[in-house]
Design a protein around this motif. Structure first.
Motif, PDB file in Angstrom:
ATOM      1  N   TYR A 118       0.854  -1.200   0.000  1.00  0.00           N
ATOM      2  CA  TYR A 118       0.000   0.000   0.000  1.00  0.00           C
ATOM      3  C   TYR A 118       0.884   1.241   0.000  1.00  0.00           C
ATOM      4  O   TYR A 118       1.747   1.408   0.860  1.00  0.00           O
ATOM      5  N   VAL A 119       0.663   2.101  -0.992  1.00  0.00           N
ATOM      6  CA  VAL A 119       1.401   3.360  -1.087  1.00  0.00           C
ATOM      7  C   VAL A 119       0.446   4.500  -0.765  1.00  0.00           C
ATOM      8  O   VAL A 119      -0.580   4.661  -1.422  1.00  0.00           O
ATOM      9  N   ALA A 120       0.777   5.273   0.245  1.00  0.00           N
ATOM     10  CA  ALA A 120      -0.037   6.422   0.650  1.00  0.00           C
ATOM     11  C   ALA A 120       0.758   7.710   0.432  1.00  0.00           C
ATOM     12  O   ALA A 120       1.986   7.708   0.523  1.00  0.00           O
ATOM     13  N   ARG A 121       0.043   8.780   0.165  1.00  0.00           N
ATOM     14  CA  ARG A 121       0.684  10.086  -0.071  1.00  0.00           C
ATOM     15  C   ARG A 121      -0.081  11.151   0.704  1.00  0.00           C
ATOM     16  O   ARG A 121      -1.292  11.032   0.896  1.00  0.00           O
ATOM     17  N   ASN A 122       0.610  12.186   1.146  1.00  0.00           N
ATOM     18  CA  ASN A 122      -0.098  13.208   1.906  1.00  0.00           C
ATOM     19  C   ASN A 122      -1.223  13.790   1.057  1.00  0.00           C
ATOM     20  O   ASN A 122      -1.052  14.067  -0.131  1.00  0.00           O
ATOM     21  N   PRO A 123      -2.411  13.932   1.646  1.00  0.00           N
ATOM     22  CA  PRO A 123      -3.603  14.220   0.847  1.00  0.00           C
ATOM     23  C   PRO A 123      -3.646  15.610   0.232  1.00  0.00           C
ATOM     24  O   PRO A 123      -4.376  15.816  -0.739  1.00  0.00           O
ATOM     25  N   LYS A 124      -2.873  16.536   0.746  1.00  0.00           N
ATOM     26  CA  LYS A 124      -2.840  17.854   0.102  1.00  0.00           C
ATOM     27  C   LYS A 124      -2.191  17.753  -1.274  1.00  0.00           C
ATOM     28  O   LYS A 124      -2.704  18.308  -2.258  1.00  0.00           O
ATOM     29  N   ASP A 125      -1.082  17.036  -1.350  1.00  0.00           N
ATOM     30  CA  ASP A 125      -0.436  16.834  -2.652  1.00  0.00           C
ATOM     31  C   ASP A 125      -1.278  15.946  -3.559  1.00  0.00           C
ATOM     32  O   ASP A 125      -1.297  16.128  -4.780  1.00  0.00           O
ATOM     33  N   VAL A 126      -1.972  14.959  -2.972  1.00  0.00           N
ATOM     34  CA  VAL A 126      -2.865  14.120  -3.771  1.00  0.00           C
ATOM     35  C   VAL A 126      -3.940  14.975  -4.431  1.00  0.00           C
ATOM     36  O   VAL A 126      -4.221  14.841  -5.625  1.00  0.00           O
ATOM     37  N   ALA A 127      -4.541  15.880  -3.657  1.00  0.00           N
ATOM     38  CA  ALA A 127      -5.610  16.729  -4.189  1.00  0.00           C
ATOM     39  C   ALA A 127      -5.110  17.580  -5.348  1.00  0.00           C
ATOM     40  O   ALA A 127      -5.788  17.709  -6.382  1.00  0.00           O
ATOM     41  N   VAL A 128      -3.925  18.151  -5.218  1.00  0.00           N
ATOM     42  CA  VAL A 128      -3.359  18.986  -6.278  1.00  0.00           C
ATOM     43  C   VAL A 128      -3.083  18.148  -7.524  1.00  0.00           C
ATOM     44  O   VAL A 128      -3.448  18.524  -8.646  1.00  0.00           O
ATOM     45  N   SER A 129      -2.448  16.991  -7.342  1.00  0.00           N
ATOM     46  CA  SER A 129      -2.112  16.136  -8.477  1.00  0.00           C
ATOM     47  C   SER A 129      -3.363  15.596  -9.158  1.00  0.00           C
ATOM     48  O   SER A 129      -3.434  15.524 -10.396  1.00  0.00           O
ATOM     49  N   PHE A 130      -4.369  15.244  -8.368  1.00  0.00           N
ATOM     50  CA  PHE A 130      -5.619  14.715  -8.903  1.00  0.00           C
ATOM     51  C   PHE A 130      -6.350  15.799  -9.711  1.00  0.00           C
ATOM     52  O   PHE A 130      -6.949  15.526 -10.757  1.00  0.00           O
ATOM     53  N   TYR A 131      -6.290  17.026  -9.227  1.00  0.00           N
ATOM     54  CA  TYR A 131      -6.908  18.142  -9.948  1.00  0.00           C
ATOM     55  C   TYR A 131      -6.271  18.303 -11.330  1.00  0.00           C
ATOM     56  O   TYR A 131      -6.971  18.429 -12.344  1.00  0.00           O
ATOM     57  N   HIS A 132      -4.955  18.273 -11.390  1.00  0.00           N
ATOM     58  CA  HIS A 132      -4.275  18.402 -12.682  1.00  0.00           C
ATOM     59  C   HIS A 132      -4.554  17.193 -13.584  1.00  0.00           C
ATOM     60  O   HIS A 132      -4.633  17.337 -14.812  1.00  0.00           O
ATOM     61  N   PHE A 133      -4.719  16.023 -12.978  1.00  0.00           N
ATOM     62  CA  PHE A 133      -5.071  14.836 -13.753  1.00  0.00           C
ATOM     63  C   PHE A 133      -6.452  15.000 -14.386  1.00  0.00           C
ATOM     64  O   PHE A 133      -6.670  14.606 -15.537  1.00  0.00           O
ATOM     65  N   HIS A 134      -7.380  15.606 -13.652  1.00  0.00           N
ATOM     66  CA  HIS A 134      -8.706  15.885 -14.189  1.00  0.00           C
ATOM     67  C   HIS A 134      -8.623  16.767 -15.433  1.00  0.00           C
ATOM     68  O   HIS A 134      -9.416  16.618 -16.364  1.00  0.00           O
ATOM     69  N   LYS A 135      -7.685  17.671 -15.473  1.00  0.00           N
ATOM     70  CA  LYS A 135      -7.546  18.591 -16.598  1.00  0.00           C
ATOM     71  C   LYS A 135      -7.115  17.869 -17.868  1.00  0.00           C
ATOM     72  O   LYS A 135      -7.463  18.292 -18.975  1.00  0.00           O
ATOM     73  N   MET A 136      -6.361  16.762 -17.715  1.00  0.00           N
ATOM     74  CA  MET A 136      -5.843  16.095 -18.909  1.00  0.00           C
ATOM     75  C   MET A 136      -6.563  14.788 -19.237  1.00  0.00           C
ATOM     76  O   MET A 136      -6.552  14.348 -20.380  1.00  0.00           O
TER      77      MET A 136
END
Length: 288
Positions: A119-137
């Motif tokens: 299981y790989v976990a990441r701090n959720p603030k960075d997850v939210a930012v990365s996920f937002y940019h993923f939504h754009k593409m």
């Protein structure tokens, strides 16, 4: 380009229909894991691709040929995706499988198997930012007008793949029930070599120092981001538009500070403290 605007409902979460069907999700839930299987589990944008690459290199003893010639979605296919059945390879060595599904779906089958779970976990603030940019593409995800809109949905768990908080806590509660190894994105960033060695120990794959050198070198972000077998540049622009945002964008810890206002950060901290009060996982919010 099938089902680009379809959203599937499954296990209380929404999933993009381009990648998931009722049949593929049911197949995933009923999948028979076997001894030797290695399951990579993540919430989206938490280091999935990185771990796929690390495991590929560990099992090849540092030989980069496979990583440079076979797309990562074939080397470590997604259990819940429509193509999984025809992609999973039977042969020598372990089957590396990837999933974003919650523990409620897969834990029962895993508890009755001898599969290993990473299981790989990441701090959720960075997850939210990365996920937002993923939504754009990613054209198979709903359009989002702004980061503020996305952040509000993310904190409420109203995004595809569900709540980050529920996903992390659900899987972490399984740590004593499964052959389970938990590592954070920040651990990988802070000391990649040490992390590779710990993974080798968990997997029972001892490596010579020179082999670890090769894994470490190949699995650094600047190298991976240029590898078309990893960076998703092979995917048609109509599905993933890299002109909008790169799939492998920055690969850093603390990018949230460039996107969140102080007010947003404070509100996030409050919700994090409330929802994660019973979880002892430690997250780094930056590496300064």
């Amino acid at each position: 380009m099938d089902r680009m605007s379809v959203i599937e409902e499954f296990a209380g979460i929404q999933l993009p229909g381009h990648l998931h069907t009722p049949e593929s999700l049911q197949y995933a839930q009923n999948f028979k894991f076997k001894e030797g299987d290695v399951l990579i589990v993540t919430y989206p944008k938490s280091g999935t691709t990185w771990m796929q690459e690390i495991l590929t290199l560990i099992y090849s003893q540092g030989d980069t040929e496979i990583a440079m010639t076979i797309p990562n979605w074939e080397r470590a296919p997604w259990l819940e995706h429509t193509y999984f059945k025809v992609t999973l390879k039977e042969g020598e060595g372990p089957r590396i499988i990837t999933t974003h599904l919650p523990s409620s779906v897969l834990a029962p089958a895993l508890q009755n198997s001898k599969a290993k779970v990473i299981y790989v976990a990441r701090n959720p603030k960075d997850v939210a930012v990365s996920f937002y940019h993923f939504h754009k593409m990613a054209k198979f995800l709903p359009e989002i007008s702004s980061f503020s809109e996305f952040l509000e949905l993310f904190l409420k768990g109203k995004v595809c793949y569900g709540s980050w908080f529920d996903h992390v806590q659900g899987w972490y509660r399984q740590k004593n029930n499964l052959d389970f190894f938990c590592i954070t994105y920040e651990d990988l960033q802070k000391d990649l070599r040490r992390s590779i060695k710990k993974l080798c120990g968990f997997l029972g794959c001892p490596m010579y120092s020179e082999e670890v050198d090769k894994v470490e070198q190949h699995c650094r972000f600047p190298v991976m981001s240029q590898n078309v077998m990893v960076n998703y540049m092979l995917i048609p622009k109509e599905i993933m538009n890299h002109d909008q945002s790169k799939f492998m964008r920055k690969g850093v810890v603390g990018d949230w500070k460039e996107h969140m206002t102080q007010e947003q950060s404070d509100a996030f901290d409050k919700i994090f403290q409330e929802k994660m009060s019973g979880c002892y996982l430690q997250f780094l919010w930056n590496l300064d």
